[in-house]
Design a protein around this motif. Sequence first.
Motif: not given
Length: 299
Positions: A198-203, A222-231, A246-254
């Motif tokens: 869920h926070d992979l974009g923070r890397t 921001g880390h949400l968009v970065i994470g979506e791209r990485m996944l 999966l992307l729905h969970c990650v993009l909206h976990h805030h």
Amino acid sequence: MASEQTVSLLRPGEDVRGVFACVRKARLTTRTGSSYLALELRDRTGTISARAFRDADALGARFDRGDLVRVRGRVERFRDEVVVEVAEIGRVAPGSSDADPSLFLPRAYRDLDELDGFLEHLAREVYDGGFRALLESVLGDSALRAEWRRAPCTRAGHHAYLGGLLEHTVAVATLALEVCQQHPRLNSDLLLTAAIVHDLGRTREYTYGAEIGLTDEGRMLGHLVIGERMLSERAGSLDDERRLALLHCVLHHHGPSSAPGGRFASAEALALYRINALDAAVKGALEHGLGPAGPPLAA
């Protein structure tokens, strides 16, 4: 800096020769009209005030706030405060062996190798072939794993230290596994996979030096968009249904406010939001106190 000469151990009367992060730099004037530098130096154990009276302008031209600096001086006591009287100071060259961020930035107390092992154990609890292949791709990337171990989770909130991202990820994934045992109707493979990534974009969100900063990607996306791209780059093992879930969970976990219609599309997305908020809030309270209204629910 010599390992035994940390900020927390400096005492009046000691000579100082070491490398520190300069987190404050100001050119001030004494009552007699001469200029001096007022500094704040930091390593991973704390901060200490410092002053340079002789050749202040010449010394000040050698470095900027935010630089790693090599300092020679002496520790003194001034008005009941321990300060460093600086004789020499200059910027440390980028790439120097003295420029390891772990010497100057706060870091996790928990053992990162142990946390890495927990993360791999949690990933083995995912049995869906597509999700498992995605996790194997992520966890098998040594460069990504190194950034995962290094990154904080935030810069000023919860887990705001090196290794904080890995610590938070393991906590959220552990809670997700427990929730799935309590609520077996949840899709445990989806929720656990989402918790791990869920926070992979923070890397790719942070820079490291005297302070934790933001990359251009982190600042602009921001880390949400970065994470979506990485996944999305690694989602070849997933069909459209699993990938979108999966992307729905990650993009909206805030929270659901950013979701279409302001509502979660799955119970798994709701669960991830609540679990993430729980770990963030509890950790924030332990680190910063409850405050009048308590810590924020999400971060």
